[in-house]
Scaffold this active site. Structure first.
Site, PDB file in Angstrom:
ATOM      1  CE  LYS A   1      -2.264  -0.931   3.848  1.00 38.36           C
ATOM      2  NZ  LYS A   1      -1.841  -2.284   4.235  1.00 38.36           N
TER       3      LYS A   1
ATOM      4  NE  ARG B   1      -5.340  -0.911   9.850  1.00 33.15           N
ATOM      5  CZ  ARG B   1      -4.098  -0.566   9.491  1.00 33.15           C
ATOM      6  NH1 ARG B   1      -3.845   0.628   9.038  1.00 33.15           N
ATOM      7  NH2 ARG B   1      -3.136  -1.440   9.550  1.00 33.15           N
TER       8      ARG B   1
ATOM      9  NE  ARG C   1       5.328  -1.548  10.406  1.00 29.48           N
ATOM     10  CZ  ARG C   1       4.168  -1.362   9.774  1.00 29.48           C
ATOM     11  NH1 ARG C   1       4.166  -0.865   8.549  1.00 29.48           N
ATOM     12  NH2 ARG C   1       3.029  -1.652  10.347  1.00 29.48           N
TER      13      ARG C   1
ATOM     14  NE  ARG D   1       6.483  -3.949   6.619  1.00 23.02           N
ATOM     15  CZ  ARG D   1       5.164  -3.836   6.510  1.00 23.02           C
ATOM     16  NH1 ARG D   1       4.619  -3.314   5.434  1.00 23.02           N
ATOM     17  NH2 ARG D   1       4.388  -4.245   7.496  1.00 23.02           N
TER      18      ARG D   1
ATOM     19  NE  ARG E   1       0.789  -5.150  11.670  1.00 22.93           N
ATOM     20  CZ  ARG E   1       1.932  -5.270  10.974  1.00 22.93           C
ATOM     21  NH1 ARG E   1       2.851  -6.137  11.341  1.00 22.93           N
ATOM     22  NH2 ARG E   1       2.140  -4.528   9.928  1.00 22.93           N
TER      23      ARG E   1
HETATM   24  P1  AMP Z   1       0.116   0.250   9.274  1.00 11.66           P
HETATM   25  O1  AMP Z   1       1.391   0.989   9.087  1.00 11.66           O
HETATM   26  O2  AMP Z   1      -0.977   0.733   8.360  1.00 11.66           O
HETATM   27  O3  AMP Z   1       0.294  -1.245   9.213  1.00 11.66           O
HETATM   28  O4  AMP Z   1      -0.395   0.587  10.752  1.00 11.66           O
HETATM   29  C1  AMP Z   1       0.380   0.241  11.875  1.00 11.66           C
HETATM   30  C2  AMP Z   1      -0.464   0.257  13.128  1.00 11.66           C
HETATM   31  O5  AMP Z   1      -0.981   1.573  13.361  1.00 11.66           O
HETATM   32  C3  AMP Z   1      -1.695  -0.647  13.115  1.00 11.66           C
HETATM   33  O6  AMP Z   1      -1.397  -2.003  13.415  1.00 11.66           O
HETATM   34  C4  AMP Z   1      -2.534   0.016  14.203  1.00 11.66           C
HETATM   35  O7  AMP Z   1      -2.034  -0.265  15.494  1.00 11.66           O
HETATM   36  C5  AMP Z   1      -2.280   1.494  13.927  1.00 11.66           C
HETATM   37  N1  AMP Z   1      -3.247   2.033  12.941  1.00 11.66           N
HETATM   38  C6  AMP Z   1      -2.968   2.484  11.692  1.00 11.66           C
HETATM   39  N2  AMP Z   1      -4.075   2.911  11.078  1.00 11.66           N
HETATM   40  C7  AMP Z   1      -5.093   2.710  11.972  1.00 11.66           C
HETATM   41  C8  AMP Z   1      -6.496   2.948  11.944  1.00 11.66           C
HETATM   42  N3  AMP Z   1      -7.113   3.453  10.869  1.00 11.66           N
HETATM   43  N4  AMP Z   1      -7.236   2.624  13.040  1.00 11.66           N
HETATM   44  C9  AMP Z   1      -6.645   2.111  14.129  1.00 11.66           C
HETATM   45  N5  AMP Z   1      -5.338   1.841  14.227  1.00 11.66           N
HETATM   46  C10 AMP Z   1      -4.562   2.147  13.155  1.00 11.66           C
END
Ligand code: AMP
Length: 215
Positions: free
Chosen positions: A14, A89, A156, A123, A167
């Site tokens: 993404k 989400r 990460r 990653r 996740r």
């Molecule tokens: P990502 O980088 O998109 O994988 O997001 C990393 C983490 O940030 C996720 O596992 C959540 O803990 C938090 N996060 C990101 N976007 C959201 C969202 N829209 N709602 C809730 N938590 C989020």
């Protein structure tokens, strides 16, 4: 003005695909996870609120996620549009989003879970500038070092087997229904995320009827 949402499981690309679109079409790329990570790294109050939840792979509260999106979009620096990555989400976030903004399309990057693990474990992220690498398909020139700024490449905090399992579960339980909602509104274009990044980008542009080379 072009307004898109990009969705897909962890490791589906993404961030990479959003950045490629944003660069060519002057879109603002809003990555909610990146904004949270920046806050954790810089020890802000928001960072302290989300750090543990993120590390465990759980979603942070809707209020915090919606607040980040609202703040970012009220900056109004998106004359040519935006691409939002990592939001909505769940059902509540989707309702908030649809009440507040209209969108032109939802890009859904499709990747089987079996491929997710392989990609996520490979990653790496630059600790200084945040640039994304993948030791399988996009490794740095110097091992462990960012090509752009020379910063150290790290994993990460939530790219562990345990957090990834959480996740993925969150994604299938909470984010899939959002896709169904968007599908009913006929916003969604499905793109196979398995090929190389250029092929995926070409497919996205074709599906959205965008020119292949900028605008
Ligand atoms: P990502 O980088 O998109 O994988 O997001 C990393 C983490 O940030 C996720 O596992 C959540 O803990 C938090 N996060 C990101 N976007 C959201 C969202 N829209 N709602 C809730 N938590 C989020």
């Amino acid at each position: 003005m072009r307004k898109y949402v990009i969705m897909g499981v962890q490791g589906s690309g993404k961030g990479t695909q959003s950045m490629m679109l944003a660069a060519d079409f002057d879109l603002v790329h809003i990555a909610v996870g990146d904004i949270f990570r920046w806050n954790v790294q810089h020890h802000t109050k928001l960072g302290a609120q989300v750090r543990r939840t993120m590390a465990g792979g759980e979603l942070v509260s809707d209020d915090l996620a919606e607040g980040v999106v609202k703040d970012r979009l009220t900056a109004h620096d998106w004359n040519y549009g935006f691409i939002i990555d990592g939001f909505p989400r769940n059902q509540r976030q989707a309702e908030f989003f649809l009440e507040s903004y209209d969108i032109d399309g939802v890009i859904h990057l499709e990747l089987p879970d079996s491929e997710v693990r392989r990609r996520v474990m490979a990653r790496r992220l630059c600790a200084d500038c945040g640039m994304d690498y993948n030791l399988i398909a996009n490794s740095p020139h110097e091992e462990g070092q960012c090509d752009a700024c020379g910063g150290k490449l790290v994993q990460r905090e939530d790219d562990t087997e345990q957090a990834l399992a959480v996740r993925l579960r969150e994604y299938h339980a909470k984010t899939n229904p959002v896709l169904d909602l968007f599908r009913r509104k006929e916003y969604v274009v499905n793109v196979d995320a398995r090929p190389d990044r250029q092929t995926v980008q070409r497919e996205i542009r074709a599906a959205l009827h965008l020119p292949q080379h900028g605008s």
